[in-house]
Design a protein around this motif. Structure first.
Motif, PDB file in Angstrom:
ATOM      1  N   UNK A 185     -30.180  87.676 -77.868  1.00 43.57           N
ATOM      2  CA  UNK A 185     -30.252  86.895 -76.699  1.00 43.57           C
ATOM      3  C   UNK A 185     -29.623  85.437 -76.383  1.00 43.57           C
ATOM      4  N   UNK A 186     -29.258  85.039 -75.181  1.00 42.57           N
ATOM      5  CA  UNK A 186     -28.916  83.832 -74.955  1.00 42.57           C
ATOM      6  C   UNK A 186     -28.826  83.466 -73.465  1.00 42.57           C
ATOM      7  N   UNK A 187     -28.816  82.217 -73.179  1.00 43.48           N
ATOM      8  CA  UNK A 187     -28.972  81.740 -71.873  1.00 43.48           C
ATOM      9  C   UNK A 187     -27.343  81.335 -71.404  1.00 43.48           C
ATOM     10  N   UNK A 188     -26.465  81.999 -71.938  1.00 44.15           N
ATOM     11  CA  UNK A 188     -25.182  81.394 -71.785  1.00 44.15           C
ATOM     12  C   UNK A 188     -23.975  82.530 -71.588  1.00 44.15           C
ATOM     13  N   UNK A 189     -23.074  82.538 -70.627  1.00 42.10           N
ATOM     14  CA  UNK A 189     -22.219  83.367 -70.468  1.00 42.10           C
ATOM     15  C   UNK A 189     -21.253  83.339 -71.795  1.00 42.10           C
ATOM     16  N   UNK A 190     -20.782  82.117 -72.118  1.00 44.39           N
ATOM     17  CA  UNK A 190     -19.990  82.070 -72.995  1.00 44.39           C
ATOM     18  C   UNK A 190     -20.368  82.536 -74.283  1.00 44.39           C
TER      19      UNK A 190
ATOM     20  N   UNK B 196     -38.560  84.954 -69.382  1.00 43.53           N
ATOM     21  CA  UNK B 196     -38.201  86.352 -69.243  1.00 43.53           C
ATOM     22  C   UNK B 196     -37.602  87.011 -70.345  1.00 43.53           C
ATOM     23  N   UNK B 197     -36.760  86.164 -71.209  1.00 41.02           N
ATOM     24  CA  UNK B 197     -36.153  86.652 -72.391  1.00 41.02           C
ATOM     25  C   UNK B 197     -37.072  87.227 -73.509  1.00 41.02           C
ATOM     26  N   UNK B 198     -38.487  86.352 -73.541  1.00 33.83           N
ATOM     27  CA  UNK B 198     -39.543  86.633 -74.312  1.00 33.83           C
ATOM     28  C   UNK B 198     -40.144  88.029 -74.061  1.00 33.83           C
ATOM     29  N   UNK B 199     -40.431  87.959 -72.659  1.00 36.54           N
ATOM     30  CA  UNK B 199     -41.095  89.240 -72.504  1.00 36.54           C
ATOM     31  C   UNK B 199     -40.311  90.552 -72.934  1.00 36.54           C
ATOM     32  N   UNK B 200     -38.938  90.711 -72.243  1.00 36.49           N
ATOM     33  CA  UNK B 200     -38.052  91.764 -72.445  1.00 36.49           C
ATOM     34  C   UNK B 200     -37.857  91.744 -74.294  1.00 36.49           C
ATOM     35  N   UNK B 201     -37.755  90.735 -75.017  1.00 36.43           N
ATOM     36  CA  UNK B 201     -37.443  90.969 -76.373  1.00 36.43           C
ATOM     37  C   UNK B 201     -38.740  91.490 -77.069  1.00 36.43           C
ATOM     38  N   UNK B 202     -39.914  91.031 -76.673  1.00 33.47           N
ATOM     39  CA  UNK B 202     -41.055  91.800 -77.184  1.00 33.47           C
ATOM     40  C   UNK B 202     -41.245  93.183 -77.002  1.00 33.47           C
TER      41      UNK B 202
ATOM     42  N   UNK C 175     -31.212  82.537 -68.268  1.00 31.80           N
ATOM     43  CA  UNK C 175     -31.580  81.124 -68.557  1.00 31.80           C
ATOM     44  C   UNK C 175     -33.052  81.059 -68.696  1.00 31.80           C
ATOM     45  N   UNK C 176     -33.900  81.989 -68.213  1.00 34.13           N
ATOM     46  CA  UNK C 176     -35.280  81.924 -68.273  1.00 34.13           C
ATOM     47  C   UNK C 176     -35.842  82.110 -69.903  1.00 34.13           C
ATOM     48  N   UNK C 177     -36.247  81.317 -70.446  1.00 35.15           N
ATOM     49  CA  UNK C 177     -36.926  81.725 -71.769  1.00 35.15           C
ATOM     50  C   UNK C 177     -38.268  82.738 -72.035  1.00 35.15           C
TER      51      UNK C 177
END
Length: 266
Positions: free
Chosen positions: A30-35, A13-19, A9-11
């Motif tokens: 990436x996504x912030x949702x289980x569905x 954290x997603x940005x850090x790992x994506x880079x 859900x944290x954009x």
């Protein structure tokens, strides 16, 4: 190209790992949702899942639980969490994650180690994946730690034992044994001696938190081939395991050479 799915859900954290992942040459979704994550998994191959424990539509624990019930249950999962308590670690391992990263340790150096392991499938790793391995340790956390190292490297043909009597009674044909020295009822030394008597051509590795050269030399005299200290350094652990594969290959070559010599003499 290897593909990572990051669910968080944290954009930030997603940005850090994506880079870091893209810099390593990995595909990244990436996504912030289980569905949404479940829909992404339907579309194509994902090799590694990283998940936070707070998602937009559920908890990370619910996502991991549902994932392990699905056709994608074999995909290794790493959890990102801020909770480093023993209870939290055991709960995550019980859910089936291969490891967890603390948010406070979310750095390029830490992630580089995971991605290097993830990308590195050399010949010895592939050989390890084909071997049948037994791990004996009465510590649940130690077993989960070893399992996380193995599963992150797709080494899955492993049986885990907490009771030494169960391992000694097993009729399975293992190639490699990992044996803790501090065990209930039967000492690790005794287990190693018993295994060596009946498994002369197999590799036995002692594992222990005891940092004593006397203990190391003693267990090697009892029949162990190597000694790995706790807490485990992932790179060293894998290097020792790959060395086991080399030993098994050498043993096989020696047996075949002896058989050929016997035939020539006969």
């Amino acid at each position: 190209m290897k593909k990572i799915l990051h669910v968080d859900n944290s954009s930030f954290v997603r940005k850090i790992i994506k880079n870091i992942a893209i810099e390593k040459g990995l595909q990244f979704d990436e996504t912030n949702s289980q569905n949404e994550a479940m829909e992404i998994l339907k579309l194509g191959d994902v090799d590694l899942i990283i998940t936070g424990l707070e998602l937009a539509d559920s908890s990370g624990e619910d996502f991991i639980t549902n994932l392990k019930k699905s056709v994608n249950s074999r995909i290794p999962v790493i959890a990102v969490t801020s909770n480093d308590s023993l209870e939290a670690r055991e709960a995550l391992f019980d859910l089936g994650v291969v490891d967890y990263i603390l948010k406070s340790e979310l750095s390029q150096n830490r992630l580089d180690k995971y991605f290097d392991i993830f990308l590195n499938e050399d010949g010895f790793t592939l050989d390890l994946q084909a071997r049948k391995i037994a791990v004996l340790d009465d510590s649940k956390v130690a077993l989960m730690t070893i399992r996380s190292i193995f599963e992150l490297n797709n080494i899955r043909n492993v049986q885990y034992f907490q009771n030494p009597a169960e391992l000694l009674a097993s009729k399975d044909d293992f190639s490699i044994y990992l044996v803790d020295l501090i065990l209930p009822e039967i000492s690790g030394e005794e287990v190693v001696m018993n295994l060596r008597k009946r498994e002369g051509d197999k590799v036995i590795i002692a594992i222990s938190g005891i940092r004593s050269y006397k203990s190391m030399s003693q267990i090697l005299l009892f029949g162990a081939d190597d000694y790995i200290m706790k807490p485990f350094d992932v790179n060293l652990f894998l290097a020792r395991m790959k060395n086991c594969v080399r030993m098994l290959s050498l043993m096989k070559e020696l047996r075949e050479t002896k058989e050929e010599l016997k035939k020539l003499k006969g």
